[in-house]
Design an enzyme around this catalytic site. Structure first.
Site: not given
Ligand SMILES: *Cc1c(COP(=O)(O)O)cnc(C)c1O
Length: 396
Positions: A138, A223, A252
Site C-alpha cells: 500500500f 516507504d 503520517k
C-alpha cells in the site's frame, strides 16, 4: 441517527465506511463523541497521531506560526523550512529532504527521483526504467500508485495504468533477485506492510534486499509513512535490521497529528537529479507545516516516544498473545503496530470493532479479518490493560 452522519452521507462521496461514532474532541490517547462518551483511540488515524491528539507543544507551534506566516509557496525562502529539513535529515541520517503534503505525493516524488536517477546516473535507456514493488503493497491512492497495487479493489475501474512496475511476492528474497534486470531503477518496499494487515516479513529480509540492491546498483526505497518515526519501536522500521535505505518516505506522524506533512529523503547525489521546475507542490514545505513538523520531531525526541513504543509494544503484544480465544487466529506486529487476525469462521473483524466501540475502544478492521491496534505512542500500560480486557470481553 446523528445529523452529522446524515450530512456526511448526503453530501459526501461513499468512499469510506466509518464506524457509527461521531467524534468531537481529542486529547492524548482519548477521543470523545457527541454525547460526551470517551474512547481510547487505537487507530490514531492510521498511525498519523503518534504524538497523541492535540499535543499541547505541537498545537502551540501551529497556532503561533498560523498567526505569523502560514503559506508563501516555494517561490520564496522562509525562516522555517531550513530548520525543519535539517532536523529531519539529522534524525534520519539522510543528506537531503524534499517536503510534500500527503504520503502518496511523497511516494510519487520517490518514483520520479528513482526514474530520473536511473536515466541520468545508471544510464538506463529513456522510458525503460523499472521499479519493483511487492504484492500486498500500500503506497497510496493516486492512479500511478494504484496501478502498482496487487489489490483488485484499489485498481478496479481506475485504469489505464502507468507501466514500469513489476510485482513480486513480499518477503521473498529469491523473487527479488530474479526480478532485477539491468533496467531496474529501484525496489520500493514497506519494512512492515501496514494496510495489508500488519504483515511482518521474515527476519533478515530487508537486510538481504539491501545487499541485493547494492550489488545491482538498484535504489532501495523504504516507504515508512506508516512504520516510521517510532511506530515499530525504532525510529525507522529499517533500523531493526540495521539497514540504511537509499531513499526514505515519511508522512503520517510527521505532521504531529495536526497537518498533512510528508517527505522524501535521500542521498545528495540522488536528490541532485531534481532541478528548478522539475517537481514541486504549492503547499509542500510551507512555514506552517515546517513549524509543526519541527515541533513533532522535537516532541518525539523529548518524550522518547521511540523507546516508549518499543516497551509498550512488547507489553501489548504479550498481553494480546495471552488471550485464550478461538476467535484469534494470530497476533502479530512490532512496537505499537499490532494486528489481531480474527478467525473468519467465527466473525468478521468489523464485528469485533463494532463490539469494541461499545466498550469504549476505537479500532478499524483491515482486510476484513484483521483488527488493528496502533494507538498514539503516549499510551500507558494501564490504558493497554483496559483495551486488552475489552478485547477479551468481546471475544465471547
Ligand atoms: C498511508 C500510507 C500511504 C499513503 O499516505 P496518504 O497520506 O494517505 O497519501 C503510503 N504508504 C503507506 C505505507 C501508508 O501507510
Amino acid at each position: 441517527m446523528s445529523s452529522s452522519i446524515g450530512l456526511e452521507q448526503q453530501f459526501g462521496a461513499n468512499n469510506y465506511s466509518p464506524l457509527p461514532v461521531v467524534l468531537t474532541k481529542g486529547e492524548g490517547v482519548y477521543v470523545w463523541d457527541e454525547e460526551g462518551v470517551r474512547y481510547i483511540d487505537m487507530m490514531s488515524a492510521y498511525s498519523a497521531v503518534s504524538h497523541g491528539h492535540c499535543h499541547p507543544v505541537i498545537v502551540k507551534a501551529l497556532s503561533e506560526q498560523a498567526g505569523t506566516l502560514a503559506v508563501v509557496s516555494r517561490a520564496f525562502y522562509t525562516n522555517k523550512l531550513g530548520v525543519f529539513l535539517q532536523k529531519l535529515c539529522e534524525i534520519t541520517g539522510f543528506d537531503k529532504a524534499l517536503p510534500m503534503n500527503s504520503g502518496a505525493e511523497a511516494v510519487e516524488t520517490a518514483i520520479k527521483a528513482a526514474r530520473k536517477w536511473a536515466y541520468q546516473v545508471k544510464k538506463i535507456p529513456e522510458n525503460k526504467a523499472e521499479i519493483i514493488v511487492c504484492e500486498g503493497n500500500f503506497h497510496g491512492r493516486t492512479t500511478t500508485i494504484v496501478g502498482m497495487s496487487s489489490e483488485p479493489q484499489y485498481r478496479f475501474g481506475f485504469g489505464p495504468f502507468a507501466p514500469g512496475f513489476k510485482l513480486i511476492p513480499y518477503g521473498d528474497i529469491a523473487a527479488l533477485e530474479k526480478a532485477i534486470t539491468p533496467q531496474t531503477a529501484a525496489f520500493l518496499v514497506e519494512p512492515i506492510q501496514g494496510e495489508a494487515g500488519i504483515i511482518v516479513p521474515p527476519k533478515g529480509y530487508l537486510k538481504k534486499c539491501a545487499e541485493l540492491c547494492k550489488k545491482h546498483n538498484v535504489l532501495l526505497i523504504c516507504d515508512e509513512i506508516q512504520t516510521g518515526l517510532g511506530r515499530t519501536g525504532k525510529l525507522l522500521a529499517s533500523d531493526h535490521e540495521g539497514v540504511k535505505p537509499d531513499g526514505l518516505i515519511l508522512g503520517k506522524a510527521l505532521g504531529g497529528g495536526l497537518l498533512p506533512i510528508s517527505a522524501f529523503l535521500t542521498r545528495a547525489d540522488v536528490m541532485a537529479v531534481f532541478t528548478p521546475g522539475d517537481h514541486g507542490s504549492t503547499f509542500g514545505g510551507n512555514p506552517l507545516a515546517a513549524a509543526v513538523g519541527a515541533a513533532a520531531i522535537d516532541v518525539l525526541i523529548q518524550e522518547d516516544l521511540v523507546s516508549r513504543a518499543a516497551k509498550l509494544g512488547d507489553y501489548m503484544l504479550k498481553s494480546l498473545t495471552s488471550i485464550q480465544s478461538p476467535y484469534i487466529k494470530e497476533v502479530r506486529g512490532k512496537g505499537l503496530l499490532i494486528g489481531v487476525e480474527i478467525n473468519k469462521e467465527f466473525c468478521s473483524a468489523r464485528e469485533i470493532c463494532l463490539r469494541l466501540l461499545k466498550e469504549g475502544v476505537l479500532s478499524k478492521e483491515t482486510h476484513h479479518t484483521v483488527v488493528r491496534f496502533a494507538p498514539p505512542l503516549v499510551i500507558t500500560e494501564q490504558q493497554i490493560d483496559k483495551v486488552v480486557a475489552a478485547l477479551s470481553k468481546v471475544l465471547i
